[in-house]
Design a protein around this motif. Structure first.
Motif, mmCIF file in Angstrom:
data_model
loop_
_atom_site.group_PDB
_atom_site.id
_atom_site.type_symbol
_atom_site.label_atom_id
_atom_site.label_comp_id
_atom_site.label_asym_id
_atom_site.label_seq_id
_atom_site.Cartn_x
_atom_site.Cartn_y
_atom_site.Cartn_z
ATOM 1 N N VAL A 108 12.148 52.459 32.416
ATOM 2 C CA VAL A 108 13.581 51.624 32.607
ATOM 3 C C VAL A 108 14.639 52.739 32.439
ATOM 4 O O VAL A 108 14.529 53.465 31.662
ATOM 5 N N PRO A 109 15.305 52.682 33.485
ATOM 6 C CA PRO A 109 16.535 53.594 33.049
ATOM 7 C C PRO A 109 17.440 53.599 32.135
ATOM 8 O O PRO A 109 17.466 52.244 31.760
ATOM 9 N N ASP A 110 18.089 54.373 31.416
ATOM 10 C CA ASP A 110 18.828 54.420 30.490
ATOM 11 C C ASP A 110 20.484 53.783 31.082
ATOM 12 O O ASP A 110 20.896 54.473 31.941
ATOM 13 N N VAL A 111 20.945 52.763 30.601
ATOM 14 C CA VAL A 111 22.248 52.100 31.049
ATOM 15 C C VAL A 111 23.149 52.228 29.792
ATOM 16 O O VAL A 111 22.759 51.941 28.592
ATOM 17 N N PRO A 125 21.207 37.850 34.029
ATOM 18 C CA PRO A 125 19.978 38.167 33.558
ATOM 19 C C PRO A 125 19.936 39.618 33.257
ATOM 20 O O PRO A 125 20.759 40.550 33.994
ATOM 21 N N LYS A 126 19.049 40.169 32.373
ATOM 22 C CA LYS A 126 19.122 41.404 31.767
ATOM 23 C C LYS A 126 18.551 42.493 32.824
ATOM 24 O O LYS A 126 19.196 43.377 33.073
ATOM 25 N N ALA A 127 17.522 41.932 33.596
ATOM 26 C CA ALA A 127 17.092 42.605 34.759
ATOM 27 C C ALA A 127 18.002 42.937 35.823
ATOM 28 O O ALA A 127 18.365 44.141 36.371
ATOM 29 N N ARG A 128 18.793 41.918 36.282
ATOM 30 C CA ARG A 128 19.880 42.179 37.201
ATOM 31 C C ARG A 128 20.976 43.131 36.641
ATOM 32 O O ARG A 128 21.464 43.685 37.521
ATOM 33 N N ALA A 129 21.270 42.724 35.447
ATOM 34 C CA ALA A 129 22.541 43.594 34.993
ATOM 35 C C ALA A 129 22.058 45.133 35.056
ATOM 36 O O ALA A 129 22.890 45.781 35.107
ATOM 37 N N THR A 130 20.740 45.409 34.420
ATOM 38 C CA THR A 130 20.416 46.611 34.356
ATOM 39 C C THR A 130 20.331 47.223 35.837
ATOM 40 O O THR A 130 20.722 48.527 35.799
ATOM 41 N N HIS A 134 22.497 50.481 36.838
ATOM 42 C CA HIS A 134 21.872 51.626 37.314
ATOM 43 C C HIS A 134 22.386 52.255 38.737
ATOM 44 O O HIS A 134 22.605 53.029 39.036
ATOM 45 N N TYR A 135 22.431 51.195 39.666
ATOM 46 C CA TYR A 135 22.535 51.574 41.044
ATOM 47 C C TYR A 135 24.024 51.827 41.389
ATOM 48 O O TYR A 135 24.552 52.109 42.408
ATOM 49 N N SER A 136 25.020 51.350 40.378
ATOM 50 C CA SER A 136 26.406 51.356 40.430
ATOM 51 C C SER A 136 26.802 52.835 39.637
ATOM 52 O O SER A 136 28.194 53.103 39.581
ATOM 53 N N GLY A 137 26.052 53.388 38.912
ATOM 54 C CA GLY A 137 26.210 54.753 38.627
ATOM 55 C C GLY A 137 26.877 54.267 37.134
ATOM 56 O O GLY A 137 27.560 55.433 36.400
ATOM 57 N N ASP A 158 16.095 40.440 40.605
ATOM 58 C CA ASP A 158 15.974 40.409 39.469
ATOM 59 C C ASP A 158 14.825 41.147 38.897
ATOM 60 O O ASP A 158 14.394 40.886 37.783
ATOM 61 N N GLU A 159 14.384 42.295 39.640
ATOM 62 C CA GLU A 159 13.289 43.106 39.185
ATOM 63 C C GLU A 159 13.853 44.242 38.213
ATOM 64 O O GLU A 159 14.976 44.711 38.729
ATOM 65 N N MET A 160 13.091 44.485 37.162
ATOM 66 C CA MET A 160 13.746 45.719 36.405
ATOM 67 C C MET A 160 13.349 46.869 37.034
ATOM 68 O O MET A 160 12.304 47.331 37.456
ATOM 69 N N PRO A 161 14.273 47.755 37.269
ATOM 70 C CA PRO A 161 14.255 48.997 38.135
ATOM 71 C C PRO A 161 13.504 49.709 37.383
ATOM 72 O O PRO A 161 13.418 49.932 36.122
#
Length: 413
Positions: A108-111, A125-130, A134-137, A158-161
Motif C-alpha cells: 500500500v503506498p504511503d500517503v 472509506p479508507k481505501a477510497r481516501a488512500t 495517492h493519485y492526486s499526489g 474502493d480498492e486499496m492501491p
C-alpha cells in the motif's frame, strides 16, 4: 531494446505489467498479448498531479476539471517489464548467481496520514481516501476530494492501491484540526453545490434563449404566410369581379342586339325618339365596349381575348386548356425570374412537348407573340430578344393567365 510494456494484439492497449494484462484479459476476454518496446504514456497534471496514461484520458481530465497543463514523465517511470506471473517466485539458476530472487513486492503506498484522517472524518472509506491521496499526489485535501468526485463511478474506486515496495515514498503534510477539517469539508461541498447550480442556471438560460428564438421564427413564418394568403385572396376576388363585370356587359350588349333585331324583323323603327333623346351617347359607348377585345390599344386586352378565344375553341377539353395556361404561365415566370438566360427566351416550335401543350392549340403562339416573342430562323424558333423584354407586359401576361386558371367564369361567354 528490452520490452517495457505488454501490448494487446486485439485492441492495441499498452499495459505496464503482467498483472494489468491479466486484469485486461478478464475484463475484455482478449488473450493476444506481446512484449513491446513502446512505453506506457505517463502524463502528470501539474495542477492536481493526476497521472494519465493516454491522450484520451488527459483530454477527459481537462474536460472535467479544466486543467490543461501536463508533464510527460514517461521516461522517468519506464523500466523493463517482467513477463513472469506475479504470484510465482522466480528462481535464478544456481550456476548464474547462486541466489534466489522473489517477485517484486507490492505494498500500500504511503500517503499523508493527517489528510487521510481528515478524509475519513468526512465520511470517505479508507481505501477510497488512500487511492484519492495517492493519485492526486498527496497535494492537498481539496485535490483528493476533487479526485474522488471525478472518479466516484470507477469500478475500482474502493480498492486499496498497490505500488512496488521500493518506490513507496511517504510525503509529510501539515495536519488540520478537527474544526478546520469540518470547515474545509463544508467549504468544498458548498463550492461544489454552487458550481452545479451555476451550471444548471446557465443551461436553463441557454434553453430559454433557444425557445424564444424558435418561437419568434415560428410567429414570423406564420405572419408571412397569413399576409401572403390575404394578398392571394384579394387578387383572386378582384380578378373574379372584373371577369363578372365583363360577362354582365356582354350579356347586356347581347340583349340590346337581340332587341334591335326583333324590332327590325317586326318592322319597327330602330329606337323610340324619346329614348334616343334621353340616351344620345349610348351607341358610342356600346361601340367602344364591343371593340375593346380586338382594339390594339392595350396588350393586356389583346392577351385576355386571346386566352378567351383559346378556351372557347377547345372548350370540349378543359384539361388540355388548363395545361396550356399553366405551360404559358411557366414560360412567363421563367422569363421574369431569369431575363438574362437565353434558354428561357428561345423555344423550338417543332418541340413535341411544346406542340402538345401550346403550339397545337389555337391562340397559344399568338399569346406568346403578344408577350414579345418573335419567329426566327425561318419560323423554326420563337425568340424573345433581351432588349425587348417588357416587365409590365410579362407581369400582365402572368396576371391574365392566373385569372384564366383560377376564375371559373373565365371565357364562359
Amino acid at each position: 531494446m528490452a520490452g517495457v510494456s505488454l501490448k494487446c494484439g486485439d485492441c492495441g492497449t499498452l499495459l505496464k505489467s503482467v498483472e494489468e494484462a491479466q486484469e485486461h484479459a478478464e475484463l475484455t476476454s482478449h488473450s493476444n498479448f506481446a512484449e513491446s518496446t513502446e512505453a506506457v504514456l505517463n502524463l502528470v497534471c501539474t495542477t492536481c498531479s493526476k497521472p494519465c496514461r493516454s491522450k484520451t484520458e488527459s483530454d477527459l481530465h481537462t474536460k472535467r476539471t479544466g486543467h490543461t497543463e501536463f508533464v510527460d514523465k514517461t521516461l522517468e517511470t519506464v523500466k523493463p517489464i517482467s513477463l513472469e506471473a506475479p504470484k510465482v517466485a522466480m528462481e535464478i539458476d544456481d550456476n548464474a548467481s547462486g541466489s534466489g530472487e522473489a517477485a517484486e513486492e507490492m505494498v500500500v503506498p504511503d500517503v499523508d496520514n493527517n489528510i487521510l484522517e481528515e478524509l475519513e472524518a468526512m465520511g470517505f472509506p479508507k481505501a477510497r481516501a488512500t487511492r484519492a491521496l495517492h493519485y492526486s499526489g498527496n497535494a492537498s485535501l481539496e485535490a483528493a476530494v476533487n479526485w474522488v468526485v471525478e472518479h466516484e463511478n470507477d469500478p475500482d474506486v474502493d480498492e486499496m492501491p498497490k505500488v512496488p515496495a521500493n518506490s513507496n515514498v511517504g510525503p509529510a503534510k501539515p495536519a488540520l484540526t478537527p474544526e478546520e477539517v469540518k470547515l474545509k469539508a463544508q467549504e468544498l461541498r458548498e463550492r461544489a453545490r454552487k458550481k452545479k447550480e451555476e451550471e444548471e442556471k446557465r443551461m436553463e438560460r441557454e434553453r430559454e434563449k433557444e425557445r424564444i428564438r424558435i418561437g419568434k421564427e415560428l410567429l414570423e413564418a406564420k405572419r408571412m404566410e397569413e399576409v401572403n394568403e390575404r394578398k392571394r385572396l384579394m387578387f383572386l376576388r378582384k380578378a373574379e369581379k372584373e371577369e363578372e363585370k365583363r360577362a354582365r356587359e356582354k350579356i347586356r350588349q347581347k340583349l340590346e342586339e337581340d332587341k334591335a333585331e326583333r324590332r327590325r324583323k317586326l318592322g319597327l323603327p330602330p329606337e323610340d325618339p324619346a329614348t334616343a333623346a334621353a340616351k344620345p351617347s349610348v351607341p358610342v359607348a356600346e361601340e367602344k365596349k364591343i371593340s375593346l377585345p380586338i382594339r390594339p390599344a392595350t396588350k393586356t386586352e389583346q392577351m385576355r381575348e386571346c386566352l378567351r378565344s383559346l378556351k372557347q375553341t377547345h372548350k370540349e377539353d378543359d384539361a388540355k386548356v388548363k395545361r396550356a395556361f399553366q405551360t404559358l404561365l411557366t414560360y412567363m415566370g421563367n422569363v421574369a425570374k431569369n431575363p438574362d438566360e437565353e434558354k428561357f427566351r428561345k423555344i423550338r416550335l417543332t418541340n413535341q412537348t411544346f406542340q402538345e401543350r401550346v403550339g397545337s392549340l389555337r391562340g397559344g403562339i399568338e399569346f406568346m407573340e403578344l408577350c414579345g416573342f418573335e419567329k426566327i430562323e425561318g419560323g423554326e424558333f420563337l425568340f424573345l430578344p433581351r432588349d425587348k423584354i417588357d416587365s409590365a407586359i410579362i407581369n400582365s401576361a402572368g396576371t391574365e393567365l392566373n385569372s384564366a386558371i383560377n376564375n371559373p367564369f373565365f371565357g364562359v361567354l
